[in-house]
Write a protein that holds these residues in place. Sequence first.
Motif, PDB file in Angstrom:
ATOM      1  N   GLY A  12       0.815  -1.208   0.000  1.00 44.90           N
ATOM      2  CA  GLY A  12       0.000   0.000   0.000  1.00 44.90           C
ATOM      3  C   GLY A  12       0.847   1.255   0.000  1.00 44.90           C
ATOM      4  N   GLN A  13       2.054   1.148  -0.517  1.00 48.40           N
ATOM      5  CA  GLN A  13       2.920   2.319  -0.557  1.00 48.40           C
ATOM      6  C   GLN A  13       2.509   3.221  -1.709  1.00 48.40           C
ATOM      7  OE1 GLN A  13       6.701   0.425  -0.880  1.00 48.40           O
ATOM      8  NE2 GLN A  13       6.936   0.238   1.325  1.00 48.40           N
ATOM      9  N   CYS A  14       2.409   4.495  -1.430  1.00 48.55           N
ATOM     10  CA  CYS A  14       1.991   5.468  -2.428  1.00 48.55           C
ATOM     11  C   CYS A  14       3.215   6.175  -2.976  1.00 48.55           C
ATOM     12  CB  CYS A  14       1.053   6.486  -1.772  1.00 48.55           C
ATOM     13  SG  CYS A  14       0.550   7.814  -2.857  1.00 48.55           S
ATOM     14  N   SER A  15       3.374   6.158  -4.286  1.00 48.94           N
ATOM     15  CA  SER A  15       4.515   6.858  -4.869  1.00 48.94           C
ATOM     16  C   SER A  15       4.088   8.118  -5.614  1.00 48.94           C
ATOM     17  CB  SER A  15       5.282   5.920  -5.804  1.00 48.94           C
ATOM     18  OG  SER A  15       4.433   5.465  -6.841  1.00 48.94           O
ATOM     19  N   SER A  16       2.839   8.222  -5.983  1.00 52.99           N
ATOM     20  CA  SER A  16       2.330   9.450  -6.597  1.00 52.99           C
ATOM     21  C   SER A  16       0.821   9.452  -6.485  1.00 52.99           C
ATOM     22  CB  SER A  16       2.751   9.542  -8.068  1.00 52.99           C
ATOM     23  OG  SER A  16       2.151   8.492  -8.806  1.00 52.99           O
ATOM     24  N   CYS A  17       0.221  10.633  -6.581  1.00 56.32           N
ATOM     25  CA  CYS A  17      -1.233  10.686  -6.461  1.00 56.32           C
ATOM     26  C   CYS A  17      -1.789  11.896  -7.185  1.00 56.32           C
ATOM     27  CB  CYS A  17      -1.644  10.728  -4.990  1.00 56.32           C
ATOM     28  SG  CYS A  17      -0.991  12.133  -4.094  1.00 56.32           S
ATOM     29  N   ASN A  18      -3.078  11.926  -7.359  1.00 53.20           N
ATOM     30  CA  ASN A  18      -3.750  13.042  -7.998  1.00 53.20           C
ATOM     31  C   ASN A  18      -5.090  13.223  -7.302  1.00 53.20           C
ATOM     32  OD1 ASN A  18      -4.824  14.975  -9.592  1.00 53.20           O
ATOM     33  ND2 ASN A  18      -4.743  13.821 -11.507  1.00 53.20           N
ATOM     34  N   VAL A  19      -5.113  14.030  -6.274  1.00 54.18           N
ATOM     35  CA  VAL A  19      -6.323  14.294  -5.517  1.00 54.18           C
ATOM     36  C   VAL A  19      -6.650  15.775  -5.680  1.00 54.18           C
ATOM     37  CG1 VAL A  19      -7.375  14.324  -3.234  1.00 54.18           C
ATOM     38  CG2 VAL A  19      -5.834  12.465  -3.875  1.00 54.18           C
ATOM     39  N   GLY A  20      -7.827  16.090  -6.155  1.00 56.75           N
ATOM     40  CA  GLY A  20      -8.216  17.490  -6.315  1.00 56.75           C
ATOM     41  C   GLY A  20      -7.338  18.232  -7.308  1.00 56.75           C
ATOM     42  N   GLY A  21      -6.863  17.570  -8.331  1.00 61.96           N
ATOM     43  CA  GLY A  21      -6.098  18.262  -9.363  1.00 61.96           C
ATOM     44  C   GLY A  21      -4.597  18.078  -9.265  1.00 61.96           C
ATOM     45  N   CYS A  81      -0.836  16.822  -6.732  1.00 63.86           N
ATOM     46  CA  CYS A  81      -0.115  16.888  -5.471  1.00 63.86           C
ATOM     47  C   CYS A  81       0.956  17.959  -5.539  1.00 63.86           C
ATOM     48  CB  CYS A  81       0.573  15.560  -5.173  1.00 63.86           C
ATOM     49  SG  CYS A  81      -0.554  14.264  -4.697  1.00 63.86           S
ATOM     50  N   PHE A  82       1.341  18.444  -4.369  1.00 64.80           N
ATOM     51  CA  PHE A  82       2.461  19.370  -4.294  1.00 64.80           C
ATOM     52  C   PHE A  82       3.755  18.588  -4.449  1.00 64.80           C
ATOM     53  CE2 PHE A  82      -0.907  21.434  -1.870  1.00 64.80           C
ATOM     54  CZ  PHE A  82      -1.045  22.584  -2.625  1.00 64.80           C
ATOM     55  N   SER A  83       3.807  17.420  -3.875  1.00 63.95           N
ATOM     56  CA  SER A  83       4.934  16.510  -4.047  1.00 63.95           C
ATOM     57  C   SER A  83       4.428  15.104  -3.800  1.00 63.95           C
ATOM     58  CB  SER A  83       6.075  16.868  -3.094  1.00 63.95           C
ATOM     59  OG  SER A  83       5.662  16.740  -1.757  1.00 63.95           O
ATOM     60  N   ALA A  84       5.146  14.148  -4.322  1.00 66.04           N
ATOM     61  CA  ALA A  84       4.707  12.765  -4.208  1.00 66.04           C
ATOM     62  C   ALA A  84       4.817  12.265  -2.778  1.00 66.04           C
ATOM     63  CB  ALA A  84       5.543  11.893  -5.131  1.00 66.04           C
ATOM     64  N   ALA A  85       3.986  11.313  -2.455  1.00 65.29           N
ATOM     65  CA  ALA A  85       4.067  10.648  -1.154  1.00 65.29           C
ATOM     66  C   ALA A  85       5.155   9.584  -1.208  1.00 65.29           C
ATOM     67  CB  ALA A  85       2.728  10.016  -0.810  1.00 65.29           C
ATOM     68  N   SER A  86       5.660   9.216  -0.033  1.00 65.40           N
ATOM     69  CA  SER A  86       6.731   8.231   0.034  1.00 65.40           C
ATOM     70  C   SER A  86       6.461   7.269   1.180  1.00 65.40           C
ATOM     71  CB  SER A  86       8.069   8.947   0.255  1.00 65.40           C
ATOM     72  OG  SER A  86       9.087   8.025   0.538  1.00 65.40           O
ATOM     73  N   GLY A 137       3.004  15.229  -0.012  1.00 65.50           N
ATOM     74  CA  GLY A 137       4.265  15.222   0.697  1.00 65.50           C
ATOM     75  C   GLY A 137       4.305  14.316   1.904  1.00 65.50           C
ATOM     76  N   SER A 138       3.371  13.425   2.046  1.00 62.20           N
ATOM     77  CA  SER A 138       3.361  12.486   3.173  1.00 62.20           C
ATOM     78  C   SER A 138       4.531  11.525   3.051  1.00 62.20           C
ATOM     79  CB  SER A 138       2.056  11.690   3.191  1.00 62.20           C
ATOM     80  OG  SER A 138       0.960  12.550   3.339  1.00 62.20           O
ATOM     81  N   ALA A 139       5.114  11.146   4.203  1.00 58.68           N
ATOM     82  CA  ALA A 139       6.240  10.214   4.186  1.00 58.68           C
ATOM     83  C   ALA A 139       6.131   9.254   5.364  1.00 58.68           C
ATOM     84  CB  ALA A 139       7.558  10.976   4.255  1.00 58.68           C
ATOM     85  N   ALA A 140       6.108   7.958   5.060  1.00 64.32           N
ATOM     86  CA  ALA A 140       6.073   6.919   6.084  1.00 64.32           C
ATOM     87  C   ALA A 140       7.321   6.068   5.943  1.00 64.32           C
ATOM     88  CB  ALA A 140       4.816   6.069   5.937  1.00 64.32           C
ATOM     89  N   SER A 141       8.289   6.252   6.851  1.00 64.10           N
ATOM     90  CA  SER A 141       9.539   5.497   6.771  1.00 64.10           C
ATOM     91  C   SER A 141       9.663   4.443   7.866  1.00 64.10           C
ATOM     92  CB  SER A 141      10.738   6.443   6.828  1.00 64.10           C
ATOM     93  OG  SER A 141      10.720   7.199   8.022  1.00 64.10           O
TER      94      SER A 141
END
Length: 191
Positions: free
Chosen positions: A8-17, A19-24, A36-40
């Motif tokens: 369930g790792q997110c590498s990119s998204c398109n919500v509301g037009g 993202c400011f930066s990809a999730a990691s 810009g969410s990051a779960a390490s």
Amino acid sequence: MMNADAFGQCSSCNVGGGCFSAASATGDCSFAACDGSAASGAGAAALAGGTASGGGSVGLANGNASGAAAVSIGSNSVASGVKSHSIGQSSVSGDYAYSFGKENISAGDCSWTFGEFLRTTSTASHNMVIGHGVYNSSLLLENSISNTIMIGVNSDVSTVFIGNSGGTSDSYGNVGIGNITAPASLLHVRD
């Protein structure tokens, strides 16, 4: 569109037009979604700009959870203690400590802050502050005494203080009124 792998790792998204930066999501079995969410951390989850680096931690809405099993929700919210929780805009570094509100600091283990401009110190544990200090970070309502509760409103000193009960059956803590933090009797009122 969100791309996810088996964890369930997110590498990119398109919500509301977009993202400011990809999730990691780089921790084992971690999850991150958008902005810009990051779960390490292993088993960590980060959403809406949050970061989660502690194992089993959760960072939401720009919160930063770095302690193991910590939860941080809110802009500039930090939970770095083990199983600590910060909700609002506060910093929690004590293990098993909690903060609900704005610009609070819960540094003592097993300490709680409810309100704004409050602090528990790292030198005390099992204590609580309720209310709000003066609107100035140098005038926080601070409790540095273990096993006590301090209540105050718009001040850097307590209006009501409840002392340690001693930890025995049918025991009472002394109560101080008017910034009495070492009450000499069951009820000690400042003249």
